[in-house]
Design a protein around this motif. Structure first.
Motif, PDB file in Angstrom:
ATOM      1  N   MET A  33     -23.322  25.770  70.617  1.00 12.99           N
ATOM      2  CA  MET A  33     -24.756  25.712  70.471  1.00 12.99           C
ATOM      3  C   MET A  33     -25.374  26.920  71.166  1.00 12.99           C
ATOM      4  SD  MET A  33     -27.387  22.668  71.400  1.00 12.99           S
ATOM      5  CE  MET A  33     -28.337  22.523  69.933  1.00 12.99           C
ATOM      6  N   ASN A  34     -26.460  27.401  70.642  1.00 19.99           N
ATOM      7  CA  ASN A  34     -27.188  28.531  71.199  1.00 19.99           C
ATOM      8  C   ASN A  34     -27.551  28.235  72.656  1.00 19.99           C
ATOM      9  OD1 ASN A  34     -29.762  29.842  71.990  1.00 19.99           O
ATOM     10  ND2 ASN A  34     -29.572  30.841  70.002  1.00 19.99           N
ATOM     11  N   GLN A  35     -27.115  29.095  73.565  1.00 20.25           N
ATOM     12  CA  GLN A  35     -27.304  28.872  74.999  1.00 20.25           C
ATOM     13  C   GLN A  35     -28.778  28.830  75.389  1.00 20.25           C
ATOM     14  OE1 GLN A  35     -24.686  28.064  77.016  1.00 20.25           O
ATOM     15  NE2 GLN A  35     -26.303  27.486  78.434  1.00 20.25           N
ATOM     16  N   ILE A  36     -29.601  29.657  74.788  1.00 21.60           N
ATOM     17  CA  ILE A  36     -31.036  29.667  75.112  1.00 21.60           C
ATOM     18  C   ILE A  36     -31.670  28.328  74.733  1.00 21.60           C
ATOM     19  CG2 ILE A  36     -33.266  30.736  74.552  1.00 21.60           C
ATOM     20  CD1 ILE A  36     -31.684  33.395  74.218  1.00 21.60           C
ATOM     21  N   LEU A  37     -31.313  27.810  73.566  1.00 25.65           N
ATOM     22  CA  LEU A  37     -31.827  26.509  73.130  1.00 25.65           C
ATOM     23  C   LEU A  37     -31.331  25.400  74.052  1.00 25.65           C
ATOM     24  CD1 LEU A  37     -33.374  24.752  71.122  1.00 25.65           C
ATOM     25  CD2 LEU A  37     -31.373  24.829  69.640  1.00 25.65           C
ATOM     26  N   LEU A  38     -30.061  25.423  74.379  1.00 21.57           N
ATOM     27  CA  LEU A  38     -29.499  24.405  75.262  1.00 21.57           C
ATOM     28  C   LEU A  38     -30.171  24.445  76.635  1.00 21.57           C
ATOM     29  CD1 LEU A  38     -27.430  22.167  75.151  1.00 21.57           C
ATOM     30  CD2 LEU A  38     -25.697  23.798  75.862  1.00 21.57           C
ATOM     31  N   ASP A  39     -30.393  25.622  77.170  1.00 22.78           N
ATOM     32  CA  ASP A  39     -31.081  25.745  78.464  1.00 22.78           C
ATOM     33  C   ASP A  39     -32.493  25.180  78.392  1.00 22.78           C
ATOM     34  OD1 ASP A  39     -28.847  26.949  79.562  1.00 22.78           O
ATOM     35  OD2 ASP A  39     -29.636  28.989  79.398  1.00 22.78           O
ATOM     36  N   SER A  40     -33.168  25.391  77.277  1.00 23.80           N
ATOM     37  CA  SER A  40     -34.512  24.850  77.091  1.00 23.80           C
ATOM     38  C   SER A  40     -34.482  23.318  77.064  1.00 23.80           C
ATOM     39  CB  SER A  40     -35.107  25.396  75.795  1.00 23.80           C
ATOM     40  OG  SER A  40     -36.362  24.815  75.548  1.00 23.80           O
ATOM     41  N   LEU A  41     -33.497  22.750  76.388  1.00 26.13           N
ATOM     42  CA  LEU A  41     -33.375  21.292  76.295  1.00 26.13           C
ATOM     43  C   LEU A  41     -32.965  20.655  77.618  1.00 26.13           C
ATOM     44  CD1 LEU A  41     -31.614  21.051  72.807  1.00 26.13           C
ATOM     45  CD2 LEU A  41     -33.976  20.361  73.355  1.00 26.13           C
TER      46      LEU A  41
ATOM     47  N   CYS B 193     -26.017  17.302  71.661  1.00 22.24           N
ATOM     48  CA  CYS B 193     -25.842  18.748  71.892  1.00 22.24           C
ATOM     49  C   CYS B 193     -24.745  19.040  72.908  1.00 22.24           C
ATOM     50  CB  CYS B 193     -27.143  19.362  72.393  1.00 22.24           C
ATOM     51  SG  CYS B 193     -28.526  19.159  71.267  1.00 22.24           S
ATOM     52  N   SER B 194     -24.713  18.278  73.993  1.00 23.33           N
ATOM     53  CA  SER B 194     -23.677  18.444  75.011  1.00 23.33           C
ATOM     54  C   SER B 194     -23.521  17.128  75.759  1.00 23.33           C
ATOM     55  CB  SER B 194     -24.019  19.576  75.978  1.00 23.33           C
ATOM     56  OG  SER B 194     -25.094  19.226  76.812  1.00 23.33           O
ATOM     57  N   GLY B 195     -22.356  16.942  76.367  1.00 23.86           N
ATOM     58  CA  GLY B 195     -22.114  15.717  77.124  1.00 23.86           C
ATOM     59  C   GLY B 195     -21.907  14.519  76.217  1.00 23.86           C
ATOM     60  N   THR B 196     -22.307  13.345  76.721  1.00 27.32           N
ATOM     61  CA  THR B 196     -22.129  12.094  75.974  1.00 27.32           C
ATOM     62  C   THR B 196     -23.299  11.151  76.226  1.00 27.32           C
ATOM     63  OG1 THR B 196     -20.960  10.967  77.791  1.00 27.32           O
ATOM     64  CG2 THR B 196     -19.593  12.201  76.216  1.00 27.32           C
ATOM     65  N   THR B 197     -23.502  10.238  75.301  1.00 25.45           N
ATOM     66  CA  THR B 197     -24.390   9.087  75.513  1.00 25.45           C
ATOM     67  C   THR B 197     -23.714   7.867  74.895  1.00 25.45           C
ATOM     68  OG1 THR B 197     -25.638   9.606  73.495  1.00 25.45           O
ATOM     69  CG2 THR B 197     -26.612  10.312  75.593  1.00 25.45           C
ATOM     70  N   THR B 198     -24.010   6.711  75.451  1.00 28.13           N
ATOM     71  CA  THR B 198     -23.443   5.466  74.940  1.00 28.13           C
ATOM     72  C   THR B 198     -24.572   4.580  74.441  1.00 28.13           C
ATOM     73  OG1 THR B 198     -21.579   5.621  76.469  1.00 28.13           O
ATOM     74  CG2 THR B 198     -22.012   3.460  75.487  1.00 28.13           C
ATOM     75  N   HIS B 199     -24.412   4.074  73.214  1.00 26.39           N
ATOM     76  CA  HIS B 199     -25.421   3.274  72.533  1.00 26.39           C
ATOM     77  C   HIS B 199     -24.823   1.925  72.137  1.00 26.39           C
ATOM     78  CE1 HIS B 199     -27.825   7.014  71.607  1.00 26.39           C
ATOM     79  NE2 HIS B 199     -26.640   7.514  71.907  1.00 26.39           N
ATOM     80  N   ILE B 200     -25.648   0.889  72.215  1.00 26.72           N
ATOM     81  CA  ILE B 200     -25.283  -0.413  71.656  1.00 26.72           C
ATOM     82  C   ILE B 200     -26.177  -0.594  70.425  1.00 26.72           C
ATOM     83  CG2 ILE B 200     -25.146  -2.903  71.991  1.00 26.72           C
ATOM     84  CD1 ILE B 200     -23.251  -1.371  73.841  1.00 26.72           C
ATOM     85  N   ILE B 201     -25.571  -0.742  69.266  1.00 21.46           N
ATOM     86  CA  ILE B 201     -26.295  -0.872  68.011  1.00 21.46           C
ATOM     87  C   ILE B 201     -26.186  -2.311  67.527  1.00 21.46           C
ATOM     88  CG2 ILE B 201     -26.534   0.008  65.645  1.00 21.46           C
ATOM     89  CD1 ILE B 201     -26.980   2.126  67.926  1.00 21.46           C
ATOM     90  N   ASN B 202     -27.324  -2.898  67.184  1.00 17.97           N
ATOM     91  CA  ASN B 202     -27.402  -4.270  66.670  1.00 17.97           C
ATOM     92  C   ASN B 202     -26.684  -5.270  67.569  1.00 17.97           C
ATOM     93  OD1 ASN B 202     -28.943  -3.421  64.487  1.00 17.97           O
ATOM     94  ND2 ASN B 202     -27.121  -2.972  63.276  1.00 17.97           N
ATOM     95  N   ASP B 203     -26.766  -5.060  68.872  1.00 21.48           N
ATOM     96  CA  ASP B 203     -26.248  -5.955  69.909  1.00 21.48           C
ATOM     97  C   ASP B 203     -24.728  -6.085  69.937  1.00 21.48           C
ATOM     98  OD1 ASP B 203     -28.903  -6.627  70.748  1.00 21.48           O
ATOM     99  OD2 ASP B 203     -29.029  -8.042  69.085  1.00 21.48           O
TER     100      ASP B 203
END
Length: 137
Positions: A1-9, A76-86
């Protein structure tokens, strides 16, 4: 991913700053005016727009909710964990996409500073426009 965009996010948002300084839960008023936690596109989309994007809020548990729009999450980077529909536990890694329709429920565990995701808020009418373009070709 574009480093400038990632730094902004990666920049800490005002909402995230409040969380880091003691707010222990999501500020629901930023997302809805209703008692039930249905995130309202009118709170997130500029009037007349069919699509908007915003960084996912980090550092806090995002409780079970629905949307009155279609949501696409791009990790974009790293991880997230989601519970969908319980029931369905989904771990997003960098480069993954998650699409949710308006009937899906979602819960999101706290993301860390380097866990950067972008939420696309998409009104269903956006797809009508996109499909019209496909029909022409």
């Amino acid at each position: 991913m574009n480093q400038i965009l990632l730094d902004s996010l990666r920049k800490i948002t005002e909402e995230e700053n409040a969380i880091l300084h003691g707010s222990s839960s999501v500020q629901k008023k930023l997302y809805t005016s209703k008692k039930e936690f249905v995130i309202d596109n009118a709170k997130l989309l500029e009037r007349g727009h069919l699509i908007e994007l915003r960084p996912h809020t980090r550092f806090v548990h995002f409780p079970r909710h629905r949307h009155n729009y279609v949501e696409m999450v791009y990790m974009c980077s790293g991880t997230t964990t989601h519970i969908i529909n319980d029931t369905d536990r989904i771990k997003l890694n960098a480069g993954d996409l998650l699409f949710l329709n308006q009937n899906a429920t979602q819960e999101i565990f706290p993301a860390k500073e380097e866990d950067i995701a972008v939420n696309f808020i998409i009104l269903p009418e956006f797809f009508d426009c996109a499909l019209t373009m496909i029909e022409r070709d």
